[in-house]
Design an enzyme around this catalytic site. Structure first.
Site, PDB file in Angstrom:
ATOM      1  N   LEU A  95       0.862  -1.264  -0.130  1.00  0.00           N
ATOM      2  CA  LEU A  95       0.002  -0.126   0.145  1.00  0.00           C
ATOM      3  C   LEU A  95       0.863   1.196   0.125  1.00  0.00           C
ATOM      4  O   LEU A  95       1.864   1.411   0.631  1.00  0.00           O
ATOM      5  CB  LEU A  95      -0.936   0.084   1.042  1.00  0.00           C
ATOM      6  CG  LEU A  95      -1.948  -1.045   1.268  1.00  0.00           C
ATOM      7  CD1 LEU A  95      -2.750  -1.173   2.454  1.00  0.00           C
ATOM      8  CD2 LEU A  95      -3.082  -0.755   0.069  1.00  0.00           C
ATOM      9  N   HIS A 111       2.184 -11.994   8.411  1.00  0.00           N
ATOM     10  CA  HIS A 111       3.218 -12.292   7.382  1.00  0.00           C
ATOM     11  C   HIS A 111       3.618 -13.725   8.077  1.00  0.00           C
ATOM     12  O   HIS A 111       4.155 -14.094   9.145  1.00  0.00           O
ATOM     13  CB  HIS A 111       4.374 -11.470   7.575  1.00  0.00           C
ATOM     14  CG  HIS A 111       5.394 -11.728   6.540  1.00  0.00           C
ATOM     15  ND1 HIS A 111       5.274 -11.557   5.044  1.00  0.00           N
ATOM     16  CD2 HIS A 111       6.671 -12.166   6.528  1.00  0.00           C
ATOM     17  CE1 HIS A 111       6.210 -11.998   4.496  1.00  0.00           C
ATOM     18  NE2 HIS A 111       7.162 -12.285   5.456  1.00  0.00           N
TER      19      HIS A 111
HETATM   20  C1  GAR Z   1      -1.037 -16.428   4.752  1.00  0.00           C
HETATM   21  O1  GAR Z   1      -0.081 -17.546   4.861  1.00  0.00           O
HETATM   22  C2  GAR Z   1      -0.474 -14.920   4.997  1.00  0.00           C
HETATM   23  O2  GAR Z   1       0.503 -15.023   5.949  1.00  0.00           O
HETATM   24  C3  GAR Z   1       0.143 -14.668   3.572  1.00  0.00           C
HETATM   25  O3  GAR Z   1      -0.603 -15.278   2.577  1.00  0.00           O
HETATM   26  C4  GAR Z   1      -1.429 -16.378   3.190  1.00  0.00           C
HETATM   27  C5  GAR Z   1      -2.664 -16.086   2.644  1.00  0.00           C
HETATM   28  O4  GAR Z   1      -3.276 -17.110   2.992  1.00  0.00           O
HETATM   29  N1  GAR Z   1       0.647 -13.246   3.572  1.00  0.00           N
HETATM   30  C6  GAR Z   1       1.667 -12.885   2.918  1.00  0.00           C
HETATM   31  O5  GAR Z   1       2.498 -13.447   2.572  1.00  0.00           O
HETATM   32  C7  GAR Z   1       1.704 -11.253   2.921  1.00  0.00           C
HETATM   33  N2  GAR Z   1       2.927 -10.983   2.615  1.00  0.00           N
HETATM   34  P1  GAR Z   1      -5.136 -16.747   3.374  1.00  0.00           P
HETATM   35  O6  GAR Z   1      -5.639 -16.012   2.005  1.00  0.00           O
HETATM   36  O7  GAR Z   1      -5.588 -18.193   3.422  1.00  0.00           O
HETATM   37  O8  GAR Z   1      -5.422 -16.089   4.517  1.00  0.00           O
END
Ligand code: GAR
Length: 205
Positions: A95, A111
């Protein structure tokens, strides 16, 4: 007294979104999720929102000529809901400063690593490639720099010898689904105190 409100931004599967709204439904989080906002019209999170009766707003990134125009639309959508907290749950865009400044101290991200290690994409793969014995997840307030804001909570997971990216990600996700609702609950109980880079948990009153 009126309950606090939050919106969730998610780009895909939305399992964290589901874990959070489940904990609103069972009364653990004393706040109302007023909207799911996604940049991806194909996000599975939209179906989860519909199932839960939560309005889903699609602000599709690719329909805008540039990031600035996209963020104007996102800001307008956020303004309509005027949330007390913005929750980034698998929202895969960086963002801009305008939005981050507007929601300073009121925007959280999760994260899948123990920050500051392994920022950015494929954090679980980065941990495996580095060879760490412990991995995990971090909930943090959002600041201008990616995955670098004050840490609210972290959970650790042991890395097993036979782990691959999928198995490690699955075990980290189990922790994500617990720690993210907990951080949101504490936010609405006004128990989180930000002092510089550190976030303190205020005692029960
Ligand atoms: C999760 O593991 C979250 O921590 C990660 O994406 C996945 C989303 O899963 N986020 C990142 O990597 C942000 N940098 P979800 O859509 O099932 O919640």
């Amino acid at each position: 007294m009126n309950k606090g409100t939050f919106v969730v931004l998610a780009s895909g599967r939305g399992s964290n979104f589901q874990a959070i709204i489940d904990r609103v439904s069972d009364g653990y989080i004393n706040a109302v999720c007023t909207s799911l906002i996604t940049d991806n019209p194909d996000a599975y999170a939209i179906l989860r929102a519909k199932d839960a009766g939560i309005p889903a707003e699609v602000v599709s990134y690719r329909t805008f000529p540039d990031k600035n125009m996209y963020e104007n639309a996102l800001l307008a959508t956020l303004a309509r809901y005027n949330p007390d907290l913005v929750v980034l749950a698998g929202y895969m865009r960086l963002l801009g400063e305008r939005i981050v400044d507007l929601y300073k101290g009121k925007m959280m991200n999760i994260h899948p690593s123990l920050l500051p290690a392994f920022q950015g994409l494929h954090a679980q793969r980065q941990a495996l490639m580095y060879g760490t014995k412990v991995a995990g997840c971090t909930v943090h307030f959002v600041t201008h720099d990616m995955d670098a804001g004050p840490v609210i909570m972290q959970r650790t997971v042991q890395v097993l010898d036979d782990d691959d990216e999928e198995s490690l990600s699955e075990r980290i996700l189990i922790e994500e689904h617990q720690v993210f609702p907990e951080a949101i609950k504490l936010f609405f109980e006004k128990k989180l105190l930000i002092k510089g880079r550190r976030v303190f948990l205020l005692p029960r009153t």
